[in-house]
Motif scaffolding. Structure first.
Motif, mmCIF file in Angstrom:
data_model
loop_
_atom_site.group_PDB
_atom_site.id
_atom_site.type_symbol
_atom_site.label_atom_id
_atom_site.label_comp_id
_atom_site.label_asym_id
_atom_site.label_seq_id
_atom_site.Cartn_x
_atom_site.Cartn_y
_atom_site.Cartn_z
ATOM 1 N N ALA A 195 0.842 -1.204 0.000
ATOM 2 C CA ALA A 195 0.000 0.000 0.000
ATOM 3 C C ALA A 195 0.873 1.249 0.000
ATOM 4 C CB ALA A 195 -0.920 -0.008 1.217
ATOM 5 N N TYR A 196 1.961 1.209 0.755
ATOM 6 C CA TYR A 196 2.907 2.327 0.806
ATOM 7 C C TYR A 196 3.541 2.564 -0.565
ATOM 8 C CZ TYR A 196 7.458 4.521 1.878
ATOM 9 O OH TYR A 196 8.570 5.322 1.887
ATOM 10 N N ALA A 197 3.980 1.492 -1.208
ATOM 11 C CA ALA A 197 4.618 1.624 -2.520
ATOM 12 C C ALA A 197 3.637 2.139 -3.570
ATOM 13 C CB ALA A 197 5.192 0.272 -2.943
ATOM 14 N N GLU A 198 2.392 1.679 -3.505
ATOM 15 C CA GLU A 198 1.387 2.152 -4.458
ATOM 16 C C GLU A 198 1.124 3.639 -4.267
ATOM 17 O OE1 GLU A 198 -2.818 0.538 -6.179
ATOM 18 O OE2 GLU A 198 -2.652 0.663 -3.994
ATOM 19 N N ALA A 199 1.062 4.092 -3.010
ATOM 20 C CA ALA A 199 0.841 5.514 -2.744
ATOM 21 C C ALA A 199 1.998 6.352 -3.283
ATOM 22 C CB ALA A 199 0.668 5.743 -1.243
ATOM 23 N N ILE A 200 3.233 5.857 -3.133
ATOM 24 C CA ILE A 200 4.387 6.575 -3.693
ATOM 25 C C ILE A 200 4.249 6.691 -5.207
ATOM 26 C CG2 ILE A 200 6.874 6.461 -4.095
ATOM 27 C CD1 ILE A 200 7.194 5.099 -1.420
ATOM 28 N N THR A 201 3.845 5.598 -5.846
ATOM 29 C CA THR A 201 3.690 5.591 -7.308
ATOM 30 C C THR A 201 2.643 6.600 -7.752
ATOM 31 O OG1 THR A 201 4.313 3.255 -7.392
ATOM 32 C CG2 THR A 201 3.125 4.141 -9.289
ATOM 33 N N LEU A 202 1.493 6.586 -7.098
ATOM 34 C CA LEU A 202 0.414 7.498 -7.478
ATOM 35 C C LEU A 202 0.778 8.946 -7.164
ATOM 36 C CD1 LEU A 202 -2.622 5.359 -6.260
ATOM 37 C CD2 LEU A 202 -1.833 5.705 -8.615
ATOM 38 N N ALA A 203 1.539 9.161 -6.099
ATOM 39 C CA ALA A 203 1.970 10.520 -5.760
ATOM 40 C C ALA A 203 2.938 11.070 -6.800
ATOM 41 C CB ALA A 203 2.620 10.539 -4.381
ATOM 42 N N ASN A 204 3.574 10.180 -7.572
ATOM 43 C CA ASN A 204 4.521 10.591 -8.610
ATOM 44 C C ASN A 204 3.925 10.475 -10.009
ATOM 45 O OD1 ASN A 204 7.484 11.115 -7.493
ATOM 46 N ND2 ASN A 204 6.535 9.533 -6.215
ATOM 47 N N GLY A 205 2.624 10.684 -10.104
ATOM 48 C CA GLY A 205 1.979 10.680 -11.417
ATOM 49 C C GLY A 205 1.958 9.318 -12.071
ATOM 50 N N ASN A 206 1.798 8.253 -11.272
ATOM 51 C CA ASN A 206 1.751 6.867 -11.747
ATOM 52 C C ASN A 206 3.096 6.376 -12.268
ATOM 53 O OD1 ASN A 206 -0.245 4.754 -11.769
ATOM 54 N ND2 ASN A 206 -0.011 4.661 -13.994
ATOM 55 N N ARG A 207 4.168 7.050 -11.869
ATOM 56 C CA ARG A 207 5.513 6.603 -12.220
ATOM 57 C C ARG A 207 6.050 5.717 -11.099
ATOM 58 N NH1 ARG A 207 6.841 6.919 -17.248
ATOM 59 N NH2 ARG A 207 9.042 6.897 -16.646
ATOM 60 N N VAL A 208 6.559 4.535 -11.465
ATOM 61 C CA VAL A 208 7.139 3.631 -10.470
ATOM 62 C C VAL A 208 8.576 4.086 -10.230
ATOM 63 C CG1 VAL A 208 7.560 1.236 -9.815
ATOM 64 C CG2 VAL A 208 5.674 1.782 -11.354
ATOM 65 N N VAL A 209 8.731 5.009 -9.305
ATOM 66 C CA VAL A 209 10.049 5.570 -8.999
ATOM 67 C C VAL A 209 10.870 4.522 -8.246
ATOM 68 C CG1 VAL A 209 9.201 7.939 -8.975
ATOM 69 C CG2 VAL A 209 9.138 6.588 -6.878
ATOM 70 N N PRO A 210 12.205 4.702 -8.169
ATOM 71 C CA PRO A 210 13.053 3.682 -7.533
ATOM 72 C C PRO A 210 12.604 3.264 -6.137
ATOM 73 C CG PRO A 210 14.411 5.258 -8.701
ATOM 74 C CD PRO A 210 13.007 5.770 -8.790
ATOM 75 N N ALA A 211 12.189 4.219 -5.301
ATOM 76 C CA ALA A 211 11.765 3.860 -3.942
ATOM 77 C C ALA A 211 10.576 2.911 -3.975
ATOM 78 C CB ALA A 211 11.414 5.118 -3.158
ATOM 79 N N ALA A 212 9.633 3.169 -4.889
ATOM 80 C CA ALA A 212 8.462 2.297 -5.004
ATOM 81 C C ALA A 212 8.863 0.932 -5.560
ATOM 82 C CB ALA A 212 7.418 2.949 -5.903
ATOM 83 N N ARG A 213 9.764 0.925 -6.557
ATOM 84 C CA ARG A 213 10.182 -0.352 -7.158
ATOM 85 C C ARG A 213 10.882 -1.242 -6.122
ATOM 86 N NH1 ARG A 213 12.418 1.650 -11.194
ATOM 87 N NH2 ARG A 213 14.623 1.578 -10.616
ATOM 88 N N ILE A 214 11.707 -0.639 -5.283
ATOM 89 C CA ILE A 214 12.379 -1.404 -4.230
ATOM 90 C C ILE A 214 11.355 -2.003 -3.270
ATOM 91 C CG2 ILE A 214 13.874 -1.183 -2.208
ATOM 92 C CD1 ILE A 214 15.446 0.942 -3.816
ATOM 93 N N ALA A 215 10.347 -1.191 -2.912
ATOM 94 C CA ALA A 215 9.319 -1.668 -1.980
ATOM 95 C C ALA A 215 8.504 -2.802 -2.598
ATOM 96 C CB ALA A 215 8.410 -0.513 -1.579
ATOM 97 N N PHE A 216 8.133 -2.662 -3.885
ATOM 98 C CA PHE A 216 7.370 -3.731 -4.549
ATOM 99 C C PHE A 216 8.199 -5.021 -4.623
ATOM 100 C CE2 PHE A 216 4.882 -0.212 -6.736
ATOM 101 C CZ PHE A 216 3.704 -0.483 -6.059
ATOM 102 N N THR A 217 9.481 -4.880 -4.899
ATOM 103 C CA THR A 217 10.357 -6.053 -4.959
ATOM 104 C C THR A 217 10.446 -6.728 -3.593
ATOM 105 O OG1 THR A 217 11.657 -4.995 -6.711
ATOM 106 C CG2 THR A 217 12.674 -6.850 -5.559
ATOM 107 N N GLN A 218 10.491 -5.918 -2.551
ATOM 108 C CA GLN A 218 10.516 -6.451 -1.184
ATOM 109 C C GLN A 218 9.260 -7.274 -0.901
ATOM 110 O OE1 GLN A 218 10.846 -3.376 1.778
ATOM 111 N NE2 GLN A 218 10.306 -4.744 3.467
ATOM 112 N N VAL A 219 8.125 -6.794 -1.398
ATOM 113 C CA VAL A 219 6.861 -7.523 -1.200
ATOM 114 C C VAL A 219 6.907 -8.863 -1.922
ATOM 115 C CG1 VAL A 219 4.381 -7.499 -1.684
ATOM 116 C CG2 VAL A 219 5.506 -5.431 -0.841
ATOM 117 N N ILE A 220 7.414 -8.853 -3.158
ATOM 118 C CA ILE A 220 7.464 -10.081 -3.960
ATOM 119 C C ILE A 220 8.331 -11.150 -3.294
ATOM 120 C CG2 ILE A 220 8.373 -11.035 -6.120
ATOM 121 C CD1 ILE A 220 5.651 -9.817 -6.438
#
Length: 478
Positions: A195-220
């Motif tokens: 949820a945190y990573a998705e909020a970061i992505t949406l806050a950046n105009g739907n861009r999966v910025v590095p911080a969000a990508r790291i968080a999504f990878t951590q979830v996987i």
């Protein structure tokens, strides 16, 4: 103990104040002196009547009046110096004190709560916000939860619900910050991290910025089948031009998901866009593709359909050359250009529209939304979240030509008009729009806006009166 001492002191003060009339020293005046003064006044009145009837002369009247006034003053002096008789009623005073005190304590004991501690101002504020939040006011709920997190910053539930509430208000920056606290308190639970990573992505105009990508990878790594993490990691590939990798990941997610899964519309949309980018027949990817999906992917059922699309594109270009203020036509143009595979051209069209409407955040948001729907944010990084004209923009406006300033103002007005299409019950917005058209000397549009506003507020006499007052003030009353 201090509370009861304060109660006793206040009760005593009030009781004594009530008993004061019964304890005061009163003076009883001489009945004779009082009676004499009354008689003398009557005599003066009688003398005045005799003078008026001509029974006595003026000199006689003056002499008699002076004598009566002398006697009156003497009686008054006797009245002032006459010994007083003290009349005190201590029994009555004591009764008042006892009754007042007993009544006060009895009422407090019945309706009060001696054991209840003082309620701090912050708590009273939170209680009011809580009541508003219970009534369904989302902004009050956010304020209430924000106050709770200040009071107890270690409460996971409060941070989690605050993040959700901000997300519902589409304030993704604050949502991400609230989720960040929740992540720390949850010891990086995968459901909270995603949820945190998705909020970061949406806050950046739907861009999966590095911080969000790291968080999504951590979830996987902890939850390999998490659909949200898989979706956004595929989107990250698309945004780095790895269209084949993104398509493969989305196809895998589609195969492993139920058709009615809530994320499937997004997955199908992005598969359709990837098919268009890679010039792949969508039917090979989505055998059940709808006519609308096939059209968006550039699959034309009839040979002359593409020609019709190209004809419409030419028509839109001509119209926008003459009237560039129609943002919906810009979106239609980009959509059709993307359909025939001209993705970069479509992205450029939206960029032109963004530049045109840079002073209208609402329209810029609509243009960005269209770009995401067409997958064009993968062709070119999406514009940052619109914030309106910057201070530099405002400073630059001073050096603009009249034509350039006019274009900037037009863009702002069109942005307001577009926002009112989404929220037609904004009376202040309608009044502002009508006045704006009047300032631009566009009476026809001002009258049209007035007529439209009237239809939205039909039956509301108060609002209609405001509209009529505005219309009358700018000279377009009908």
């Amino acid at each position: 103990m201090m509370f009861w001492l304060a109660v006793a002191a206040i009760t005593a003060v009030v009781a004594l104040w009530l008993a004061r009339p019964f304890l005061a020293r009163k003076r009883t005046v001489s009945m004779e002196s009082d009676y004499a003064i009354s008689v003398y006044r009557d005599q003066i009145d009688e003398l005045a009547r005799d003078r008026d009837r001509g029974l006595i002369g003026e000199d006689e009247y003056r002499a008699a009046e002076e004598e009566i006034e002398r006697r009156t003053l003497k009686a008054a002096r006797q009245l002032d110096t006459s010994p007083g008789v003290v009349r005190r009623m201590p029994a009555a005073a004591a009764a008042v004190v006892v009754v007042a005190g007993a009544a006060s304590l009895g009422l407090y004991w019945t309706y009060g709560n001696p054991a209840m501690p003082d309620l701090p101002l912050v708590q009273r504020k939170m209680d009011l916000l809580a009541e508003a939040a219970k009534g369904g006011d989302l902004k009050s709920r956010v304020a209430y939860l924000a106050e709770k997190t200040k009071k107890d910053p270690k409460n996971f539930e409060d941070w989690w619900m605050l993040g959700q509430a901000y997300a519902m208000l589409q304030n993704y920056t604050e949502s991400a910050e609230a989720y960040r606290h929740a992540v720390e308190l949850s010891k990086e639970d995968p459901g909270v991290v995603v949820a945190y990573a998705e909020a970061i992505t949406l806050a950046n105009g739907n861009r999966v910025v590095p911080a969000a990508r790291i968080a999504f990878t951590q979830v996987i790594t902890k939850r390999p089948k998490d659909p949200r993490a898989r979706y956004y990691l595929a989107l990250a590939k698309a945004q780095t031009q790895d269209f084949e990798g993104a398509l493969a990941d989305w196809m895998a997610l589609k195969r492993e998901s139920a058709p009615e899964a809530p994320w499937m519309p997004l997955v199908r949309r992005d598969i359709t866009n990837m098919a268009r980018f890679l010039k792949v027949d969508l039917k090979t990817l989505l055998p059940d593709a709808t006519a609308a999906e096939l059209s968006k992917a550039g699959n034309f059922a009839l040979g002359d359909e593409k020609a019709k699309v190209e004809e419409r594109i030419a028509e839109l270009k001509t119209n926008l050359g003459n009237e560039p203020k129609d943002y919906k036509s810009w979106i239609e143009l980009a959509t059709l250009q993307a359909r025939i595979g001209e993705n970069e051209t479509a992205s450029a069209s939206l960029d032109t529209a963004r530049d045109r409407y840079k002073a209208a955040p609402f329209i810029v948001a609509k243009l960005d939304e269209a770009a995401r729907a067409l997958g064009l944010d993968a062709v070119k990084p999406a514009a940052s979240e619109p914030k309106g004209p910057t201070q530099q923009d405002i400073a630059n406006a001073a050096s603009m030509s009249e034509e350039e300033q006019g274009q900037m103002i037009d863009g702002m007005v069109e942005g307001l008009a577009a926002r009112l299409e989404e929220n037609p019950k904004d009376i202040n917005g309608w009044i502002m729009l009508i006045r704006s058209y009047s300032i631009l000397h566009d009476k026809e549009r001002a009258e049209a806006a007035l007529a439209t506003a009237r239809t939205h507020f039909e039956g509301d006499t108060t609002v209609l009166a405001q509209l009529e007052e505005t219309a009358s003030a700018i000279g377009i009353a009908q």
